[in-house]
Design a protein around this motif. Structure first.
Motif, PDB file in Angstrom:
ATOM      1  N   ARG A   1       0.834  -1.213   0.000  1.00 11.50           N
ATOM      2  CA  ARG A   1       0.000   0.000   0.000  1.00 11.50           C
ATOM      3  C   ARG A   1       0.864   1.256   0.000  1.00 11.50           C
ATOM      4  N   LEU A   2       1.916   1.255   0.804  1.00  5.61           N
ATOM      5  CA  LEU A   2       2.782   2.431   0.901  1.00  5.61           C
ATOM      6  C   LEU A   2       3.535   2.694  -0.401  1.00  5.61           C
ATOM      7  N   ILE A   3       4.083   1.638  -1.001  1.00  5.40           N
ATOM      8  CA  ILE A   3       4.803   1.809  -2.263  1.00  5.40           C
ATOM      9  C   ILE A   3       3.855   2.264  -3.367  1.00  5.40           C
ATOM     10  N   SER A   4       2.671   1.669  -3.409  1.00  8.27           N
ATOM     11  CA  SER A   4       1.687   2.050  -4.431  1.00  8.27           C
ATOM     12  C   SER A   4       1.236   3.498  -4.244  1.00  8.27           C
ATOM     13  N   THR A   5       1.108   3.921  -2.996  1.00  5.27           N
ATOM     14  CA  THR A   5       0.777   5.321  -2.720  1.00  5.27           C
ATOM     15  C   THR A   5       1.889   6.241  -3.219  1.00  5.27           C
ATOM     16  N   LEU A   6       3.121   5.834  -2.986  1.00 12.56           N
ATOM     17  CA  LEU A   6       4.271   6.645  -3.402  1.00 12.56           C
ATOM     18  C   LEU A   6       4.309   6.829  -4.917  1.00 12.56           C
ATOM     19  N   ILE A   7       4.020   5.767  -5.657  1.00 12.75           N
ATOM     20  CA  ILE A   7       4.103   5.851  -7.119  1.00 12.75           C
ATOM     21  C   ILE A   7       2.783   6.264  -7.758  1.00 12.75           C
ATOM     22  N   SER A   8       1.751   6.484  -6.934  1.00 14.78           N
ATOM     23  CA  SER A   8       0.430   6.782  -7.500  1.00 14.78           C
ATOM     24  C   SER A   8       0.395   8.037  -8.373  1.00 14.78           C
ATOM     25  N   PRO A   9       1.179   9.104  -8.097  1.00 13.48           N
ATOM     26  CA  PRO A   9       1.140  10.255  -9.014  1.00 13.48           C
ATOM     27  C   PRO A   9       1.527   9.887 -10.434  1.00 13.48           C
ATOM     28  N   VAL A  10       2.574   9.066 -10.583  1.00 13.35           N
ATOM     29  CA  VAL A  10       3.010   8.639 -11.920  1.00 13.35           C
ATOM     30  C   VAL A  10       1.955   7.749 -12.562  1.00 13.35           C
ATOM     31  N   TYR A  11       1.393   6.853 -11.762  1.00 14.29           N
ATOM     32  CA  TYR A  11       0.377   5.937 -12.287  1.00 14.29           C
ATOM     33  C   TYR A  11      -0.851   6.706 -12.778  1.00 14.29           C
ATOM     34  N   ILE A  12      -1.314   7.659 -11.972  1.00 14.47           N
ATOM     35  CA  ILE A  12      -2.502   8.436 -12.341  1.00 14.47           C
ATOM     36  C   ILE A  12      -2.218   9.296 -13.572  1.00 14.47           C
ATOM     37  N   TRP A  13      -1.026   9.868 -13.640  1.00  9.59           N
ATOM     38  CA  TRP A  13      -0.672  10.673 -14.804  1.00  9.59           C
ATOM     39  C   TRP A  13      -0.710   9.826 -16.070  1.00  9.59           C
ATOM     40  N   ARG A  14      -0.161   8.622 -16.003  1.00  6.62           N
ATOM     41  CA  ARG A  14      -0.169   7.725 -17.169  1.00  6.62           C
ATOM     42  C   ARG A  14      -1.593   7.335 -17.533  1.00  6.62           C
ATOM     43  N   LEU A  15      -2.416   7.076 -16.537  1.00  9.27           N
ATOM     44  CA  LEU A  15      -3.801   6.695 -16.788  1.00  9.27           C
ATOM     45  C   LEU A  15      -4.561   7.831 -17.455  1.00  9.27           C
ATOM     46  N   LYS A  16      -4.321   9.066 -17.007  1.00  7.69           N
ATOM     47  CA  LYS A  16      -4.970  10.220 -17.628  1.00  7.69           C
ATOM     48  C   LYS A  16      -4.534  10.378 -19.076  1.00  7.69           C
ATOM     49  N   MET A  17      -3.246  10.186 -19.347  1.00 10.03           N
ATOM     50  CA  MET A  17      -2.740  10.306 -20.709  1.00 10.03           C
ATOM     51  C   MET A  17      -3.356   9.241 -21.617  1.00 10.03           C
ATOM     52  N   GLN A  18      -3.498   8.032 -21.091  1.00 15.82           N
ATOM     53  CA  GLN A  18      -4.119   6.965 -21.871  1.00 15.82           C
ATOM     54  C   GLN A  18      -5.562   7.309 -22.226  1.00 15.82           C
ATOM     55  N   LYS A  19      -6.286   7.899 -21.278  1.00 14.37           N
ATOM     56  CA  LYS A  19      -7.671   8.269 -21.539  1.00 14.37           C
ATOM     57  C   LYS A  19      -7.763   9.390 -22.546  1.00 14.37           C
ATOM     58  N   VAL A  20      -6.821  10.331 -22.482  1.00 13.71           N
ATOM     59  CA  VAL A  20      -6.788  11.418 -23.458  1.00 13.71           C
ATOM     60  C   VAL A  20      -6.564  10.864 -24.853  1.00 13.71           C
ATOM     61  N   ILE A  21      -5.607   9.936 -24.990  1.00 16.13           N
ATOM     62  CA  ILE A  21      -5.299   9.330 -26.291  1.00 16.13           C
ATOM     63  C   ILE A  21      -6.511   8.576 -26.839  1.00 16.13           C
ATOM     64  N   VAL A  22      -7.184   7.836 -25.970  1.00 16.97           N
ATOM     65  CA  VAL A  22      -8.378   7.087 -26.399  1.00 16.97           C
ATOM     66  C   VAL A  22      -9.468   8.043 -26.868  1.00 16.97           C
ATOM     67  N   ASN A  23      -9.683   9.140 -26.114  1.00 14.68           N
ATOM     68  CA  ASN A  23     -10.705  10.110 -26.498  1.00 14.68           C
ATOM     69  C   ASN A  23     -10.390  10.770 -27.839  1.00 14.68           C
ATOM     70  N   VAL A  24      -9.111  11.063 -28.055  1.00 15.07           N
ATOM     71  CA  VAL A  24      -8.715  11.674 -29.321  1.00 15.07           C
ATOM     72  C   VAL A  24      -8.956  10.707 -30.483  1.00 15.07           C
ATOM     73  N   LYS A  25      -8.631   9.446 -30.281  1.00 20.30           N
ATOM     74  CA  LYS A  25      -8.827   8.443 -31.326  1.00 20.30           C
ATOM     75  C   LYS A  25     -10.300   8.226 -31.648  1.00 20.30           C
ATOM     76  N   ASN A  26     -11.131   8.388 -30.619  1.00 20.93           N
ATOM     77  CA  ASN A  26     -12.562   8.157 -30.812  1.00 20.93           C
ATOM     78  C   ASN A  26     -13.286   9.323 -31.485  1.00 20.93           C
ATOM     79  N   LYS A  27     -12.611  10.464 -31.576  1.00 25.18           N
ATOM     80  CA  LYS A  27     -13.252  11.639 -32.195  1.00 25.18           C
ATOM     81  C   LYS A  27     -13.149  11.577 -33.718  1.00 25.18           C
TER      82      LYS A  27
END
Length: 324
Positions: free
Chosen positions: A298-324
């Motif tokens: 839990r602690l390690i995942s919390t520590l890396i969560s900013p990078v994980y969330i940033w990557r997840l947001k970028m993936q969603k942006v890419i998917v939305n762009v492709k779907n337009k």
């Protein structure tokens, strides 16, 4: 005819679990003067859930309707939002397909809403109903299994101190949800092998931000069936990983935009400190002690969560762009 209360049961492959829930609901007491309904929201199940509910409907003798709704978009957030859309009552009580409500759950939920008009959502007291008795050493982390036992006195939740309750056993005011919770949450719930949860906290954040109160009502009691495999190390580690990876996103939601850059660095330093200290104190037992290993995950995942969330947001942006 107006409906006083809706019980919404999102389910995925719940064919074997749903009969127990429906039996409990058919034996509710104190509801003679209420009009209410049950909605089963089938979240793209691969088993015979649809056939099970169809068979129930063919032989249904109860004065309250049993409705079946299919939601193809996978994820608990989509299933719950669909339930809000379909509900005919202003009060919507969510039960998971492994939640067994006490006989007075509906009437206790209804009365609480009448007494607390500013409550936009309120949580049940949830007890663990374990298939096998959990070992004593696991007790410090059992609350992560959506067990909510906060005493016998109703009280408000303040997320900066207590976080938010799980959606299992939660009752919400339909307009509080419809007017404030985005139809597309960023966190959508656990899908497949992913244990990334947090969609319940995200939804409640928007409700509270709009000025509604979030409460705990111990009079609404629910037994949460917990199979033996949920006490296994592999599952618990995966659960802790999912909790940690959502931490950054949920933290930032609670802050003003201008506060977030400063909080990012403060959290980064504090989370790094916690990982180092935990490793120092428990390094010799992490490989054998499940609780120590889960806390480290839990602690390690919390520590890396900013990078994980940033990557997840970028993936969603890419998917939305492709779907337009």
């Amino acid at each position: 005819m107006s409906i006083d209360f809706t019980v919404a049961i999102p389910t995925y492959n719940g064919e074997r679990r749903l009969p127990q829930v429906l039996e409990r609901l058919q034996n509710q007491v104190g509801i003679e003067n209420l009009t209410w309904e049950i909605i089963i929201v089938d979240n793209n199940s691969k088993d015979c859930t649809a056939k099970l509910i169809y068979n129930y409907q063919q032989n249904w003798q109860q004065p309250f309707p049993l409705r079946y709704i299919f939601e193809a978009e996978q994820g608990a957030a989509f299933a719950r939002n669909r339930a809000i859309i379909e509900a005919k009552s202003e009060l919507v009580g969510f039960l998971d397909d492994d939640n067994l409500p006490d006989a007075n759950w509906i009437i206790a939920a209804y009365r609480f809403a009448q007494a607390h008009q500013q409550a936009g959502a309120y949580a049940s007291q949830i007890h663990g109903c374990f298939e096998v008795k959990p070992p004593e050493h696991l007790k410090p982390i059992l609350f992560y299994l959506a067990i909510t036992e906060r005493g016998e006195t109703p009280h408000q939740y303040y997320p900066h101190r207590q976080g938010f309750p799980p959606t299992a056993g939660l009752v919400v005011r339909r307009n509080a949800w419809k007017e404030n919770v985005p139809q597309q949450l960023f966190l959508v719930g656990r899908i497949g092998s992913s244990m990334l949860g947090g969609e319940d906290a995200e939804a409640l954040f928007y409700i509270q931000k709009a000025g509604w109160e979030i409460w705990y009502n111990p009079a609404m009691e629910v037994d949460h069936i917990i199979p033996a495999w949920r006490l296994e190390k592999g599952y618990l580690l995966s659960l802790m990983r999912g909790i940690g990876l959502t931490r950054y996103y949920l933290r930032m939601l609670l802050l003003q935009t201008w506060q977030r850059p400063f909080a990012f660095f403060a959290y980064l330093l504090n989370d790094t400190r916690k990982v180092i200290l935990h490793f120092i104190f428990y390094r010799q037992v992490i490989s054998t002690d499940i609780v120590a290993a889960c806390e480290m995950e839990r602690l390690i995942s919390t520590l890396i969560s900013p990078v994980y969330i940033w990557r997840l947001k970028m993936q969603k942006v890419i998917v939305n762009v492709k779907n337009k």
